[in-house]
Structures are given as structure tokens and as C-alpha cells.
Design a protein around this motif. Structure first.
Motif, short mmCIF file in Angstrom:
data_model
loop_
_atom_site.label_atom_id
_atom_site.label_comp_id
_atom_site.label_asym_id
_atom_site.label_seq_id
_atom_site.Cartn_x
_atom_site.Cartn_y
_atom_site.Cartn_z
N LYS A 1 0.83 -1.20 0.00
CA LYS A 1 0.00 0.00 0.00
C LYS A 1 0.87 1.25 0.00
O LYS A 1 0.58 2.21 -0.75
CB LYS A 1 -0.90 -0.02 1.25
CG LYS A 1 -1.82 1.19 1.37
CD LYS A 1 -2.83 1.24 0.26
CE LYS A 1 -3.83 2.37 0.45
NZ LYS A 1 -4.81 2.47 -0.65
N LYS A 2 1.91 1.26 0.83
CA LYS A 2 2.79 2.42 0.88
C LYS A 2 3.50 2.64 -0.45
O LYS A 2 3.61 3.78 -0.92
CB LYS A 2 3.84 2.24 1.99
CG LYS A 2 4.78 3.42 2.15
CD LYS A 2 5.77 3.20 3.27
CE LYS A 2 6.72 4.39 3.40
NZ LYS A 2 7.72 4.19 4.49
N ASN A 3 3.96 1.56 -1.05
CA ASN A 3 4.63 1.69 -2.35
C ASN A 3 3.67 2.22 -3.41
O ASN A 3 4.07 3.00 -4.28
CB ASN A 3 5.19 0.33 -2.78
CG ASN A 3 6.38 -0.08 -1.93
OD1 ASN A 3 7.05 0.76 -1.33
ND2 ASN A 3 6.65 -1.38 -1.87
N LEU B 1 1.10 4.23 -2.82
CA LEU B 1 0.92 5.65 -2.56
C LEU B 1 2.12 6.47 -3.03
O LEU B 1 1.96 7.56 -3.59
CB LEU B 1 0.67 5.88 -1.06
CG LEU B 1 -0.65 5.35 -0.51
CD1 LEU B 1 -0.68 5.46 1.02
CD2 LEU B 1 -1.84 6.09 -1.11
N LYS B 2 3.32 5.95 -2.80
CA LYS B 2 4.52 6.64 -3.26
C LYS B 2 4.56 6.71 -4.78
O LYS B 2 4.97 7.73 -5.35
CB LYS B 2 5.76 5.94 -2.72
CG LYS B 2 5.96 6.07 -1.21
CD LYS B 2 7.18 5.32 -0.73
CE LYS B 2 8.46 5.94 -1.21
NZ LYS B 2 9.66 5.30 -0.61
N GLU C 1 2.08 9.32 -5.84
CA GLU C 1 2.61 10.65 -5.55
C GLU C 1 3.67 11.05 -6.56
O GLU C 1 3.71 12.21 -7.02
CB GLU C 1 3.19 10.67 -4.14
CG GLU C 1 3.79 12.01 -3.74
CD GLU C 1 4.34 11.97 -2.32
OE1 GLU C 1 3.73 12.56 -1.43
OE2 GLU C 1 5.41 11.34 -2.13
N TYR D 1 -0.82 18.79 0.55
CA TYR D 1 0.64 18.86 0.67
C TYR D 1 1.08 20.11 1.43
O TYR D 1 0.47 21.18 1.32
CB TYR D 1 1.29 18.85 -0.72
CG TYR D 1 1.31 17.48 -1.35
CD1 TYR D 1 2.42 16.66 -1.22
CD2 TYR D 1 0.20 17.00 -2.04
CE1 TYR D 1 2.43 15.39 -1.79
CE2 TYR D 1 0.20 15.73 -2.60
CZ TYR D 1 1.33 14.93 -2.47
OH TYR D 1 1.33 13.68 -3.02
N ARG E 1 6.98 16.14 -0.12
CA ARG E 1 6.38 14.81 -0.29
C ARG E 1 5.74 14.33 1.01
O ARG E 1 6.22 14.60 2.11
CB ARG E 1 7.45 13.79 -0.70
CG ARG E 1 7.94 13.92 -2.13
CD ARG E 1 8.96 12.83 -2.41
NE ARG E 1 9.55 12.92 -3.73
CZ ARG E 1 9.10 12.29 -4.80
NH1 ARG E 1 8.02 11.54 -4.70
NH2 ARG E 1 9.71 12.41 -5.97
N LYS E 2 4.67 13.57 0.88
CA LYS E 2 4.00 12.98 2.05
C LYS E 2 4.50 11.58 2.34
O LYS E 2 4.44 11.11 3.47
CB LYS E 2 2.49 12.95 1.82
CG LYS E 2 1.85 14.31 1.72
CD LYS E 2 0.39 14.20 1.32
CE LYS E 2 -0.43 13.39 2.32
NZ LYS E 2 -1.86 13.33 1.96
N TYR E 3 4.98 10.90 1.33
CA TYR E 3 5.32 9.48 1.49
C TYR E 3 6.80 9.20 1.30
O TYR E 3 7.19 8.09 0.96
CB TYR E 3 4.50 8.63 0.49
CG TYR E 3 3.02 8.79 0.70
CD1 TYR E 3 2.38 8.23 1.81
CD2 TYR E 3 2.26 9.54 -0.20
CE1 TYR E 3 1.03 8.39 2.00
CE2 TYR E 3 0.90 9.71 0.00
CZ TYR E 3 0.29 9.12 1.10
OH TYR E 3 -1.05 9.30 1.30
N ASP F 1 10.53 8.51 2.80
CA ASP F 1 11.09 7.92 4.02
C ASP F 1 11.71 9.01 4.86
O ASP F 1 12.07 10.08 4.38
CB ASP F 1 12.13 6.85 3.68
CG ASP F 1 11.50 5.67 2.95
OD1 ASP F 1 10.29 5.43 3.14
OD2 ASP F 1 12.22 5.02 2.17
N GLN G 1 13.56 12.63 3.94
CA GLN G 1 13.08 13.94 4.34
C GLN G 1 14.23 14.89 4.67
O GLN G 1 14.07 16.10 4.67
CB GLN G 1 12.16 13.82 5.56
CG GLN G 1 10.80 13.21 5.25
CD GLN G 1 9.91 14.16 4.45
OE1 GLN G 1 10.29 15.30 4.19
NE2 GLN G 1 8.76 13.69 4.03
#
Length: 268
Positions: free
Chosen positions: A94-96, A98-99, A102, A173, A252-254, A256, A260
Motif C-alpha cells: 500500500k505504501k509503495n 501511494l509513493k 505521488e 501537501y 512529499r508525504k510518502y 522515508d 526527508q
């Protein structure tokens, strides 16, 4: 002869009279010993249990308390095991996803910005950069302000409006507007230092972006970095011109946590 017999009968009666109280006393004593024995047995058992419990705590053995704890933990573990647990593979997938989505969105925004820059002949004043932490729009100070001033030029308001229209497609964002200067000192009544100049420039440009009511002010922040985050050397006019800039960063929200760090590194 009869007196003698009477005397013997009296003696026999005296010899038997002590049996009754003696038997009662023995019965009572027996009952007492039974009670004492019963009490001592229960206390011994309790003492043994307590001894085992303390031994379990002090030595890590398996005493009564430890067994109870193990039983309780076993029940809890069994109950927990019956609950459905999210799959780590599912969360990662799911995270991948979303990334990936994005990345596609930010790439589309960058392409839209680059097209606007090219169509309006702004390639010398604006550029975009997409990395693992943000999409950054860098605007030369001469496209926005007069030298040593922080008031946005009237013709630059159209640029701010165009950027704000593109940003409204990304309402969730965080947007950071940062101002930068070269290292040439400034000391005027309005701007005693480069800190002041860069901060007011960032704030003024952000205010124009937020004229668009479709943008959420809670997602915006303005920062003045002064001369302390140069992108080029200040020993040439070209380098100083590159350092005088305003940056609009879409975070970015997603990304790592390690990625960041690029938000800070981009301004250093």
C-alpha cells in the motif's frame, strides 16, 4: 462382715468415678490436637506456596505465581492470536502504491510548470527540481522584486497566480516558501539585515499565493534564510544572482524519514 462389704463397695465406687472426667478430658485433648494438626497442615501448605512463589520471583523459577502468570499470558496470547493482524507485505504494498501515485502526480505538476515557464519565456528566471523529498520551484529575485526591495512586482503577480492555480490540485501537501539573499550586507530602515529582507520577501510572495481561496493557509509556511543557504559562490556577480531567490517547495508525504533530510539539505 457386712460392714466390710459395704466398705469394699464404697472403694470400688471411688475407683471408677475418675473415668468420666478423664474420658472427657482426653476427648477434649484429642479434639484440640486434631484442630491444631489441621491448622498446622493448612499453614504449612500456604507457607510452601508462598515460598515457591518468592523463589520464582527471585530465581526465575516456576512457582505458583509464575504458573498463574504463564496461564494468564497463554490465554492472552491465544486471544491475541485469534485477532486478524495486518500483513506487513500488504502495508508495504500500500505504501509503495501511494509513493508511486505521488511520484506520478509530482512529475505531472513539474511538467505543467516547465511548460508554463517555457511558454512565457521565463527559463532564465524559473526552474523546477524534483527529488526524493520535494518538488522545488526556484524563482530568481529579479523576476519578483526590485533590488533591495520586498514588494512583489505587479507583473509577477500573474506568475504567483499561475503557480497557485497549479498548487490547488494538491491540497493535502505542505508548502514551504523560503527567501534567500546573497552575502552583500543590507542595512535600511525597512530591512536592517538580509534576514529581514529574505523573510519579508518569502512572506509577501506567500500572501499572493494565498489570495487563491482554494488553498489552505494551514499548509503554508514562510521562512527567511538570509545569506546562509547559498547555491553558488558569492565571489562573482553570477553566483550572487543565483543566491538571490525565492523557493516554493511542495513536500512529499510518502518519503522515508531519511529522504526527508533532503528538505534541509536542499537549502544548505
Amino acid at each position: 462382715m457386712s460392714k466390710k462389704n459395704k466398705h469394699n463397695d464404697h472403694e470400688e465406687h471411688n475407683d471408677e468415678s475418675w473415668l468420666l472426667p478423664y474420658s472427657d478430658l482426653m476427648t477434649l485433648l484429642l479434639a484440640l490436637f486434631i484442630v491444631l494438626f489441621g491448622m498446622s497442615t493448612v499453614d504449612a501448605q500456604k507457607f510452601q506456596e508462598m515460598s515457591e512463589a518468592f523463589q520464582s520471583v527471585l530465581t526465575g523459577g516456576s512457582g505458583v505465581l509464575d504458573q498463574n502468570a504463564m496461564t494468564s499470558n497463554s490465554k492472552t496470547s491465544n486471544s491475541d492470536s485469534e485477532l486478524p493482524k495486518p500483513s506487513s507485505d500488504g502495508l508495504m504494498t500500500k505504501k509503495n502504491e501511494l509513493k508511486r501515485q505521488e511520484q506520478e502526480n509530482l512529475e505531472a505538476l513539474k511538467k505543467q510548470l516547465d511548460t508554463y515557464i517555457k511558454n512565457n519565456g521565463l527559463t532564465d528566471d524559473l526552474e523546477t527540481k524534483l527529488n526524493q523529498s520535494q518538488l522545488m520551484i526556484t524563482i530568481s529575485d529579479k523576476a519578483l522584486f526590485a533590488s533591495g526591495e520586498a514588494e512583489v512586482k505587479p507583473e509577477a503577480r500573474q506568475l504567483a497566480k499561475a503557480i497557485s492555480t497549479m498548487l490547488q490540485k494538491f491540497p493535502d501537501y505542505e508548502i514551504i516558501v523560503s527567501g534567500h539573499t546573497d552575502n552583500v550586507p543590507i542595512s535600511t530602515y525597512e530591512y536592517p539585515s538580509n534576514w529581514d529582507l529574505s523573510s519579508v520577501r518569502a512572506l509577501n510572495f506567500m500572501k499572493i499565493l494565498l489570495i487563491n481561496t482554494n488553498l489552505d493557509p494551514k499548509k503554508f509556511s514562510a521562512i527567511g534564510y538570509g545569506e546562509y543557504h547559498p547555491v553558488a559562490g558569492n565571489d562573482t556577480a553570477v553566483g550572487r544572482a543565483q543566491n538571490r531567490r525565492v523557493e516554493v517547495s511542495i513536500i512529499r508525504k510518502y518519503a522515508d524519514s531519511s529522504e526527508q533530510l533532503g528538505v534541509t539539505a536542499a537549502h544548505e
